[in-house]
Scaffold this motif. Structure first.
Motif, PDB file in Angstrom:
ATOM      1  N   ARG A 136       0.831  -1.201   0.000  1.00 39.17           N
ATOM      2  CA  ARG A 136       0.000   0.000   0.000  1.00 39.17           C
ATOM      3  C   ARG A 136       0.872   1.261   0.000  1.00 39.17           C
ATOM      4  NH1 ARG A 136      -3.284  -3.802   2.871  1.00 39.17           N
ATOM      5  NH2 ARG A 136      -5.534  -3.552   2.438  1.00 39.17           N
ATOM      6  N   VAL A 137       1.910   1.253   0.843  1.00 42.64           N
ATOM      7  CA  VAL A 137       2.834   2.387   0.853  1.00 42.64           C
ATOM      8  C   VAL A 137       3.429   2.595  -0.539  1.00 42.64           C
ATOM      9  CG1 VAL A 137       5.039   3.224   1.762  1.00 42.64           C
ATOM     10  CG2 VAL A 137       3.379   2.168   3.310  1.00 42.64           C
ATOM     11  N   PHE A 138       3.818   1.503  -1.186  1.00 45.31           N
ATOM     12  CA  PHE A 138       4.400   1.590  -2.528  1.00 45.31           C
ATOM     13  C   PHE A 138       3.392   2.151  -3.521  1.00 45.31           C
ATOM     14  CE2 PHE A 138       6.688  -1.079  -6.027  1.00 45.31           C
ATOM     15  CZ  PHE A 138       7.270   0.069  -6.520  1.00 45.31           C
ATOM     16  N   ALA A 139       2.143   1.707  -3.454  1.00 46.88           N
ATOM     17  CA  ALA A 139       1.123   2.205  -4.374  1.00 46.88           C
ATOM     18  C   ALA A 139       0.874   3.697  -4.165  1.00 46.88           C
ATOM     19  CB  ALA A 139      -0.178   1.421  -4.202  1.00 46.88           C
ATOM     20  N   LEU A 140       0.977   4.150  -2.920  1.00 46.49           N
ATOM     21  CA  LEU A 140       0.820   5.579  -2.645  1.00 46.49           C
ATOM     22  C   LEU A 140       2.012   6.355  -3.216  1.00 46.49           C
ATOM     23  CD1 LEU A 140      -1.174   7.494  -1.183  1.00 46.49           C
ATOM     24  CD2 LEU A 140       0.317   7.331   0.816  1.00 46.49           C
ATOM     25  N   ILE A 141       3.214   5.796  -3.084  1.00 42.51           N
ATOM     26  CA  ILE A 141       4.392   6.429  -3.670  1.00 42.51           C
ATOM     27  C   ILE A 141       4.275   6.478  -5.191  1.00 42.51           C
ATOM     28  CG2 ILE A 141       6.880   6.162  -4.030  1.00 42.51           C
ATOM     29  CD1 ILE A 141       6.997   4.994  -1.168  1.00 42.51           C
ATOM     30  N   THR A 142       3.816   5.380  -5.784  1.00 42.59           N
ATOM     31  CA  THR A 142       3.636   5.346  -7.237  1.00 42.59           C
ATOM     32  C   THR A 142       2.659   6.433  -7.683  1.00 42.59           C
ATOM     33  OG1 THR A 142       4.138   2.987  -7.354  1.00 42.59           O
ATOM     34  CG2 THR A 142       2.853   3.919  -9.169  1.00 42.59           C
ATOM     35  N   ALA A 143       1.573   6.604  -6.930  1.00 43.57           N
ATOM     36  CA  ALA A 143       0.619   7.671  -7.252  1.00 43.57           C
ATOM     37  C   ALA A 143       1.293   9.040  -7.151  1.00 43.57           C
ATOM     38  CB  ALA A 143      -0.577   7.603  -6.317  1.00 43.57           C
ATOM     39  N   GLY A 144       2.125   9.229  -6.121  1.00 40.21           N
ATOM     40  CA  GLY A 144       2.825  10.489  -5.960  1.00 40.21           C
ATOM     41  C   GLY A 144       3.790  10.769  -7.105  1.00 40.21           C
ATOM     42  N   ILE A 145       4.500   9.726  -7.547  1.00 39.34           N
ATOM     43  CA  ILE A 145       5.439   9.891  -8.660  1.00 39.34           C
ATOM     44  C   ILE A 145       4.695  10.254  -9.941  1.00 39.34           C
ATOM     45  CG2 ILE A 145       7.129   8.697 -10.111  1.00 39.34           C
ATOM     46  CD1 ILE A 145       7.814   7.006  -7.597  1.00 39.34           C
ATOM     47  N   ARG A 146       3.563   9.597 -10.163  1.00 47.63           N
ATOM     48  CA  ARG A 146       2.761   9.932 -11.343  1.00 47.63           C
ATOM     49  C   ARG A 146       2.284  11.373 -11.275  1.00 47.63           C
ATOM     50  NH1 ARG A 146      -1.191   4.566 -11.870  1.00 47.63           N
ATOM     51  NH2 ARG A 146       0.441   3.060 -12.456  1.00 47.63           N
ATOM     52  N   ALA A 147       1.833  11.809 -10.098  1.00 44.29           N
ATOM     53  CA  ALA A 147       1.342  13.177  -9.944  1.00 44.29           C
ATOM     54  C   ALA A 147       2.454  14.203 -10.115  1.00 44.29           C
ATOM     55  CB  ALA A 147       0.684  13.343  -8.568  1.00 44.29           C
ATOM     56  N   GLN A 148       3.690  13.788  -9.810  1.00 45.64           N
ATOM     57  CA  GLN A 148       4.846  14.683  -9.931  1.00 45.64           C
ATOM     58  C   GLN A 148       5.568  14.498 -11.270  1.00 45.64           C
ATOM     59  OE1 GLN A 148       5.742  17.083  -7.834  1.00 45.64           O
ATOM     60  NE2 GLN A 148       4.119  16.642  -6.356  1.00 45.64           N
ATOM     61  N   ASN A 149       4.859  13.948 -12.256  1.00 44.16           N
ATOM     62  CA  ASN A 149       5.393  13.794 -13.620  1.00 44.16           C
ATOM     63  C   ASN A 149       6.706  13.008 -13.656  1.00 44.16           C
ATOM     64  OD1 ASN A 149       3.291  15.363 -14.890  1.00 44.16           O
ATOM     65  ND2 ASN A 149       4.271  17.185 -14.028  1.00 44.16           N
ATOM     66  N   GLY A 150       6.756  11.938 -12.834  1.00 43.51           N
ATOM     67  CA  GLY A 150       7.902  11.054 -12.867  1.00 43.51           C
ATOM     68  C   GLY A 150       9.036  11.432 -11.938  1.00 43.51           C
ATOM     69  N   ASP A 151       8.894  12.490 -11.179  1.00 39.88           N
ATOM     70  CA  ASP A 151       9.931  12.894 -10.222  1.00 39.88           C
ATOM     71  C   ASP A 151       9.821  11.980  -9.001  1.00 39.88           C
ATOM     72  OD1 ASP A 151      11.415  14.119  -8.144  1.00 39.88           O
ATOM     73  OD2 ASP A 151      11.156  16.103  -9.017  1.00 39.88           O
ATOM     74  N   VAL A 152      10.733  11.014  -8.903  1.00 39.57           N
ATOM     75  CA  VAL A 152      10.627   9.996  -7.857  1.00 39.57           C
ATOM     76  C   VAL A 152      10.803  10.601  -6.472  1.00 39.57           C
ATOM     77  CG1 VAL A 152      11.638   7.869  -6.941  1.00 39.57           C
ATOM     78  CG2 VAL A 152      11.352   8.148  -9.417  1.00 39.57           C
ATOM     79  N   SER A 153      11.793  11.453  -6.306  1.00 43.28           N
ATOM     80  CA  SER A 153      12.019  12.051  -4.980  1.00 43.28           C
ATOM     81  C   SER A 153      10.802  12.840  -4.517  1.00 43.28           C
ATOM     82  CB  SER A 153      13.253  12.963  -5.018  1.00 43.28           C
ATOM     83  OG  SER A 153      14.428  12.223  -5.274  1.00 43.28           O
ATOM     84  N   ALA A 154      10.255  13.663  -5.395  1.00 43.04           N
ATOM     85  CA  ALA A 154       9.088  14.470  -5.026  1.00 43.04           C
ATOM     86  C   ALA A 154       7.884  13.593  -4.738  1.00 43.04           C
ATOM     87  CB  ALA A 154       8.771  15.469  -6.141  1.00 43.04           C
ATOM     88  N   GLY A 155       7.681  12.552  -5.546  1.00 40.27           N
ATOM     89  CA  GLY A 155       6.558  11.656  -5.319  1.00 40.27           C
ATOM     90  C   GLY A 155       6.681  10.885  -4.034  1.00 40.27           C
ATOM     91  N   LEU A 156       7.885  10.453  -3.708  1.00 40.99           N
ATOM     92  CA  LEU A 156       8.107   9.718  -2.466  1.00 40.99           C
ATOM     93  C   LEU A 156       7.851  10.620  -1.262  1.00 40.99           C
ATOM     94  CD1 LEU A 156      11.125   7.310  -1.973  1.00 40.99           C
ATOM     95  CD2 LEU A 156      10.163   8.597  -0.086  1.00 40.99           C
ATOM     96  N   ILE A 157       8.359  11.840  -1.313  1.00 36.89           N
ATOM     97  CA  ILE A 157       8.147  12.781  -0.210  1.00 36.89           C
ATOM     98  C   ILE A 157       6.662  13.086  -0.048  1.00 36.89           C
ATOM     99  CG2 ILE A 157       8.589  15.135   0.596  1.00 36.89           C
ATOM    100  CD1 ILE A 157      11.295  14.923  -0.950  1.00 36.89           C
ATOM    101  N   GLU A 158       5.972  13.292  -1.166  1.00 38.60           N
ATOM    102  CA  GLU A 158       4.533  13.587  -1.109  1.00 38.60           C
ATOM    103  C   GLU A 158       3.772  12.447  -0.439  1.00 38.60           C
ATOM    104  OE1 GLU A 158       1.194  13.415  -4.487  1.00 38.60           O
ATOM    105  OE2 GLU A 158       2.501  15.165  -4.698  1.00 38.60           O
ATOM    106  N   ALA A 159       4.095  11.203  -0.808  1.00 40.81           N
ATOM    107  CA  ALA A 159       3.373  10.051  -0.270  1.00 40.81           C
ATOM    108  C   ALA A 159       3.636   9.864   1.214  1.00 40.81           C
ATOM    109  CB  ALA A 159       3.778   8.795  -1.039  1.00 40.81           C
TER     110      ALA A 159
END
Length: 293
Positions: A136-159
């Protein structure tokens, strides 16, 4: 506590051998602390993600964990699971794969119904194949990365910021990799996560070991690498503990960026005394250290 191991070997592939558990005889004496699954993730010589994992149910499926696994790739993640949520099933065994990224997690969150509602809202609930809080944590991070246009660091922090604000958190130690990049997060200070910078001259033999994860590579004795682990795996003085809330990013050239991105603890911090006995045993299973030969 689940065991994590991450290895970034740069842009050129290397061969490494992994053992995920010590000899069966030693584990037979620790039945209450036996793991519930073991797994390996790697980006191979073609840049493709590959998962090799197996649940351990009543030790009937333990051979996978004791055998040597020789893998060739650029980035590697190894995980030994102590279950808190989800059955002993390969779908609940780390690492996990989503959107071409490999992920493993050490820790525990509560409020899974709240997380599920958020995942449905973000459109990543269908990524879940098992029942774990980690996936579930990973799926939330994946959603964050998608919302941040592929920026993994930003998506991870957001999640993780959302989790810290909305559900009870005990620990969220994370390893995430794709191709020739790796991210590591320690949050908050509940569990430890260490980094070993092997980019300096005069590297010792690459033979890193505890009672749960053992990694060897002849190539990496003469090549630079960066390693992450839940505990120091040899006597190298370069092991360093990540700060609580610190995100480490290692790029393709093995440049390391370290930033404290979550300076504050979760809004609702689950404390050790709040854990049920089964969850406590899973989070704090502490087998003895395996001595190197």
């Amino acid at each position: 506590m689940c065991r994590l191991f991450g290895l970034h070997a740069g842009t050129e592939v290397v061969t490494a051998t992994f053992w995920l558990l010590d000899a069966p005889d030693s584990l037979a004496k620790q039945s209450r602390k036996n793991p519930d699954g073991t797994g390996l993730g790697v980006f191979d010589e073609h840049g493709r993600p590959r998962l090799h994992k197996e649940p351990i149910a009543a030790w009937r499926d333990a051979r996978f964990a004791f055998e040597a696994h020789q893998l060739t790739g650029t980035t590697f993640i190894a995980h030994v699971r102590y279950a808190t949520t989800g059955s002993l099933d390969v779908r609940n065994t780390h690492p996990f794969l989503q959107d071409g990224r490999i992920f493993a997690h050490n820790g525990m969150i509560e409020g899974l119904d709240v997380v599920d509602a958020r995942l449905r809202e973000l459109g990543t609930y269908d990524l879940l194949l098992g029942q774990t809080d980690s996936e579930r944590v990973f799926a939330l991070i994946t959603a964050g990365i998608r919302a941040q246009n592929g920026d993994v660091s930003a998506g991870l922090i957001e999640a993780v910021s959302w989790l810290a604000a909305n559900v009870p958190v005990y620990a969220l130690n994370i390893l995430l990799c794709m191709g020739t990049q790796m991210w590591a997060l320690r949050y908050p200070d509940t569990h430890q996560l260490f980094m070993l910078d092997r980019r300096h001259d005069g590297e010792p033999d690459f033979d890193l070991s505890t009672s749960r994860i053992h990694a060897q590579s002849e190539v990496l004795t003469e090549r630079s690498s960066v390693v992450f682990a839940t505990e120091p795996m040899d006597d190298d003085p370069h092991w360093c503990l990540l700060e609580p809330g610190e995100l480490v990013y290692v790029d393709a050239a093995l440049n390391i960026t370290r930033t404290v991105v979550l300076p504050d603890p979760p809004r609702t911090l689950v404390r050790r005394d709040d854990l049920s006995q089964p969850v406590f045993r899973a989070q704090h299973a502490m087998p003895g250290t395996r001595h190197l030969p």
